[in-house]
Design a protein around this motif. Structure first.
Motif, PDB file in Angstrom:
ATOM      1  N   TYR A  77      -4.694  -0.745   7.689  1.00 31.00           N
ATOM      2  CA  TYR A  77      -3.296  -0.695   7.080  1.00 31.00           C
ATOM      3  C   TYR A  77      -2.306  -1.342   8.024  1.00 31.00           C
ATOM      4  O   TYR A  77      -1.282  -1.596   7.372  1.00 31.00           O
ATOM      5  N   PHE A  78      -2.551  -1.534   9.173  1.00 34.73           N
ATOM      6  CA  PHE A  78      -1.661  -2.370   9.845  1.00 34.73           C
ATOM      7  C   PHE A  78      -1.444  -3.751   9.173  1.00 34.73           C
ATOM      8  O   PHE A  78      -0.200  -4.150   9.224  1.00 34.73           O
ATOM      9  N   LYS A  79      -2.866  -4.450   8.891  1.00 38.32           N
ATOM     10  CA  LYS A  79      -2.811  -5.765   8.254  1.00 38.32           C
ATOM     11  C   LYS A  79      -1.640  -5.674   7.024  1.00 38.32           C
ATOM     12  O   LYS A  79      -0.832  -6.646   6.642  1.00 38.32           O
ATOM     13  N   PHE A  80      -2.050  -4.551   6.035  1.00 36.69           N
ATOM     14  CA  PHE A  80      -1.167  -4.627   4.937  1.00 36.69           C
ATOM     15  C   PHE A  80       0.250  -4.172   5.146  1.00 36.69           C
ATOM     16  O   PHE A  80       1.123  -4.859   4.438  1.00 36.69           O
ATOM     17  N   ARG A  81       0.534  -3.386   6.169  1.00 36.00           N
ATOM     18  CA  ARG A  81       1.843  -3.080   6.381  1.00 36.00           C
ATOM     19  C   ARG A  81       2.796  -4.435   6.942  1.00 36.00           C
ATOM     20  O   ARG A  81       3.827  -4.691   6.205  1.00 36.00           O
ATOM     21  N   GLN A  82       1.970  -5.206   7.709  1.00 41.18           N
ATOM     22  CA  GLN A  82       2.677  -6.415   8.136  1.00 41.18           C
ATOM     23  C   GLN A  82       2.795  -7.484   6.940  1.00 41.18           C
ATOM     24  O   GLN A  82       3.975  -8.039   6.663  1.00 41.18           O
TER      25      GLN A  82
END
Length: 325
Positions: free
Chosen positions: A96-101
């Motif tokens: 989810y870090f990737k999608f947040r960024q």
């Protein structure tokens, strides 16, 4: 001979159970056409005998047949396993870090502010809508809030998700859900649920409520049966993606298996970042609707199925879902 006889008996039971479920779905859709979705749904929810038998049949079909067939076929993927693996990748492996960024980058281009950040801890708060018998309870990484119109055991709360109120807390009285907490759940699962709901409007309402009770960045997981090849009902699936984007969901994962579609949608931190996809990729046939292939069928006087708008029907008769537990 005994083994073959047992297999034949199991196969016959499988067909009988599946046919009952299919008949209930068909009857509900027919009633919705004749009476309107609101009245049809009310009558359906009042029919305790049918709901009780439906819950019993679904549990038997899943545990006595789908579970067994899945265990005997290591290449098959069950709906429950798929949901668990998707959650593991997204939450525990920090995808989810990737999608947040990515969302922050889109928000910057749009000139909108992303003010909320995800806060996910174990166990994840998972609400399983239309749970029947609470299959997700086998995973200790989830704190499962299982709900169903007619629960098949005491670990599932009675709840009409389409009608239940939302508010500041989860309220349960005598095993019946009176209210669901807004922006509380990490995961909402619709496993073989949306095709059960008799109208596009009600399916939209269900997804909008899922958006309301999810935390920003949380996941809506949808599984829906379809034994056609991946392109047969692709326009319908694209319309689902468009409608969900308009609500504020971003699709992060999609897989078409032999008997089902599996999809995961992330609740955007800012709705505008999801709507951007709907704006950029809208095609002429897309609308704010969530139809299923059966919505484009009608019965003629000889009870033969007539297809409308050149849409291929999805074979969702549950006998074709041996691995979709």
């Amino acid at each position: 001979m005994q083994n073959n006889s047992a297999m034949n008996m199991a196969s016959e039971e499988h067909k009988l159970l599946a046919q009952f479920l299919k008949d209930v779905h068909s009857s509900l859709r027919k009633s919705s056409t004749e009476l309107g979705a609101e009245e049809a749904w009310r009558k359906h929810c009042d029919n305790k005998d049918v709901l009780t038998k439906y819950a019993s049949c679904m549990q038997k079909l899943a545990t006595n047949h789908w579970d067994v067939n899945y265990a005997n076929n290591v290449t098959a993927t069950s709906r429950i396993t798929w949901a668990f693996q998707t959650c593991r990748e997204y939450f525990f492996e920090k995808a989810y870090f990737k999608f947040r960024q990515k969302e922050i980058d889109i928000a910057t281009k749009l000139g909108v502010t992303v003010t909320q950040q995800e806060l996910f801890t174990k166990p994840l708060q998972l609400i399983d809508v239309g749970s029947c018998y609470n299959p997700f309870q086998i995973y200790d990484c989830f704190n499962v809030f299982a709900i169903d119109l007619c629960p098949s055991n005491d670990s599932v709360f009675q709840c009409d998700f389409l009608k239940v109120a939302t508010g500041n807390d989860n309220l349960v009285q005598n095993n019946k859900v009176m209210q669901l907490k807004s922006c509380f759940f990490d995961v909402v699962t619709f496993c073989f649920l949306l095709e059960y709901i008799p109208s596009s409007e009600f399916r939209i309402n269900a997804c909008e409520k899922a958006y309301h009770i999810l935390k920003p960045g949380g996941l809506l997981i949808i599984n829906t049966p379809d034994s056609k090849h991946v392109g047969a009902n692709c326009k319908i699936m694209k319309c689902w993606r468009y409608a969900l984007a308009c609500m504020g969901f971003t699709r992060i994962k999609y897989e078409k298996f032999k008997h089902m579609h599996c999809m995961a949608f992330r609740k955007a931190l800012n709705k505008d970042t999801a709507v951007r996809w709907a704006t950029l990729y809208k095609e002429p046939y897309m609308e704010y609707a969530m139809n299923i292939p059966q919505d484009f069928q009608k019965e003629n006087e000889d009870t033969k199925v007539v297809l409308l708008n050149d849409v291929q029907p999805s074979h969702c008769d549950f006998t074709e879902l041996p691995f979709a537990i």
